[in-house]
Design a protein around this motif. Structure first.
Motif, mmCIF file in Angstrom:
data_model
loop_
_atom_site.group_PDB
_atom_site.id
_atom_site.type_symbol
_atom_site.label_atom_id
_atom_site.label_comp_id
_atom_site.label_asym_id
_atom_site.label_seq_id
_atom_site.Cartn_x
_atom_site.Cartn_y
_atom_site.Cartn_z
ATOM 1 N N GLY A 1 -45.103 6.647 11.030
ATOM 2 C CA GLY A 1 -46.268 5.784 11.116
ATOM 3 C C GLY A 1 -47.243 5.983 9.974
ATOM 4 N N LYS B 1 -47.103 1.672 12.556
ATOM 5 C CA LYS B 1 -46.174 2.143 13.585
ATOM 6 C C LYS B 1 -44.754 1.791 13.174
ATOM 7 C CE LYS B 1 -48.305 -0.259 16.717
ATOM 8 N NZ LYS B 1 -48.725 -0.888 18.012
ATOM 9 N N ASP B 2 -43.810 2.436 13.823
ATOM 10 C CA ASP B 2 -42.390 2.214 13.544
ATOM 11 C C ASP B 2 -41.930 0.918 14.195
ATOM 12 O OD1 ASP B 2 -39.851 2.755 12.573
ATOM 13 O OD2 ASP B 2 -39.303 4.034 14.262
ATOM 14 N N THR B 3 -41.211 0.090 13.426
ATOM 15 C CA THR B 3 -40.581 -1.119 13.955
ATOM 16 C C THR B 3 -39.154 -1.147 13.414
ATOM 17 O OG1 THR B 3 -41.487 -2.390 12.098
ATOM 18 C CG2 THR B 3 -42.701 -2.482 14.166
ATOM 19 N N SER C 1 -41.983 -3.088 18.033
ATOM 20 C CA SER C 1 -42.228 -1.664 17.863
ATOM 21 C C SER C 1 -41.190 -0.856 18.628
ATOM 22 C CB SER C 1 -43.638 -1.302 18.333
ATOM 23 O OG SER C 1 -43.773 -1.512 19.725
ATOM 24 N N LYS C 2 -40.965 0.374 18.186
ATOM 25 C CA LYS C 2 -39.952 1.237 18.779
ATOM 26 C C LYS C 2 -40.545 2.388 19.596
ATOM 27 C CE LYS C 2 -36.138 4.350 17.581
ATOM 28 N NZ LYS C 2 -35.319 4.940 16.514
ATOM 29 N N GLU D 1 -43.278 3.221 21.291
ATOM 30 C CA GLU D 1 -44.385 3.105 22.233
ATOM 31 C C GLU D 1 -43.912 2.348 23.465
ATOM 32 O OE1 GLU D 1 -47.591 0.848 20.561
ATOM 33 O OE2 GLU D 1 -46.352 -0.878 20.088
ATOM 34 N N LYS E 1 -50.179 -9.272 17.169
ATOM 35 C CA LYS E 1 -49.375 -8.922 18.334
ATOM 36 C C LYS E 1 -49.413 -10.113 19.289
ATOM 37 C CE LYS E 1 -50.049 -4.916 20.343
ATOM 38 N NZ LYS E 1 -50.579 -3.848 21.250
#
Length: 293
Positions: free
Chosen positions: A121, A159-161, A177-178, A180, A202
């Motif tokens: 992130g 954040k990671d996607t 996203s991954k 969360e 979002k």
């Protein structure tokens, strides 16, 4: 992702109950996984995305994730490489997914490469590379000097996607996203001549964790998503928009366990879908096909 976090997998397993509660227990009718080919080519060791080709019927695009060459590969269902496409002057920072779909020219199909991974992130900007889908021929390697680059940021931070899909109706792009719970879905405008950085809003949350791949069926708009333990399907029977469709509960599909399965794609004709795993050291990886009954 080169190394899967054991902690993340453990959390994902403990939340499987949440996933299953969100998904209907009535499964959509797909045949059991058919093992098509083993992934043994050293160039395909870290495949983190696949996308069925429109311009090359029966073939599939795939790519490796972070630290590998900035190349994608066109393979047949025996995982023989038919074409290598190299992107000049572009880095594979963390390519996590690939998609094929419409773009600026309605007469053509485009390949979209999602440089969207971010395990820690720390990256404020993400990239999607877009180019007209090449056709296989006598040449084994193509180098592309001009590739569109869509630069975007998530509206709520870094954040990671790892999942990317394109809506065949609106042409909009979506990433998920991954790391969360619930997962967030972001919308990116697929503009003709991208120049400025886009802020991706979002638009939806889904009660899922560790999403690593997604694809939208270009025949009917049905959507597939997967994490490391489940495949989910939203059947689009009423020409619904993606956002409306995904507000409903998905159905679960019986899934053949993979060592590190991070790739899924519908067949172009919508008759089923393919999955493919990365190949962790000492483990076997296969291309699977799930026929739609």
């Amino acid at each position: 992702m080169r190394l899967v976090s054991f902690a993340l997998i453990f959390i994902g397993m403990t939340l499987v109950g949440c996933d299953e509660e969100a998904a209907s227990q009535t499964t959509i009718e797909f045949a059991p996984a058919e093992r098509l080919a083993e992934n043994t080519d050293p160039r395909l060791r870290e495949t983190s995305g696949i996308a069925a080709s429109h311009a090359n019927p029966g073939l599939i695009w795939t790519q490796n994730d972070s630290g590998n060459e900035p190349e994608i590969y066109l393979v047949d269902t025996d995982l023989n490489i038919k074409l290598t496409v190299r992107l000049a002057d572009i880095e594979n920072r963390d390519w996590e997914d690939i998609a094929v779909g419409p773009g600026p020219d309605p007469a053509k199909t485009y390949v979209y490469i999602g440089d969207i991974g971010d395990n820690l992130g720390v990256y404020p900007y993400k990239f999607i590379y877009r180019f007209v889908e090449p056709k296989a021929g006598s040449t084994e390697v193509i180098t592309l000097d001009k590739v569109d680059r869509i630069v975007f940021e998530l509206e709520d931070g870094m954040k990671d996607t790892e999942s990317l899909m394109v809506d065949p109706q609106s042409k909009k792009l979506y990433v998920l996203s991954k790391r969360e719970f619930p997962a967030s879905m972001y919308e990116i405008e697929n503009i003709g001549n991208p120049r400025d950085t886009i802020t991706a809003p979002k638009v939806l949350t889904l009660p899922m964790l560790s999403l690593v791949a997604a694809d939208c069926n270009h025949k009917d708009g049905s959507v597939l998503m997967k994490n490391y333990t489940n495949v989910y399907c939203w059947e689009n029977k009423g020409n619904q928009s993606i956002i409306t469709l995904l507000k409903a509960n998905p159905k679960t599909i019986a899934y053949e366990s993979e060592p590190q399965g991070e790739a899924i794609t519908w067949a172009v004709d919508g008759t089923g879908f393919y999955t493919l795993s990365e190949r962790p050291e000492g483990q076997h990886s296969y291309l699977y096909f799930y026929a739609r009954k």
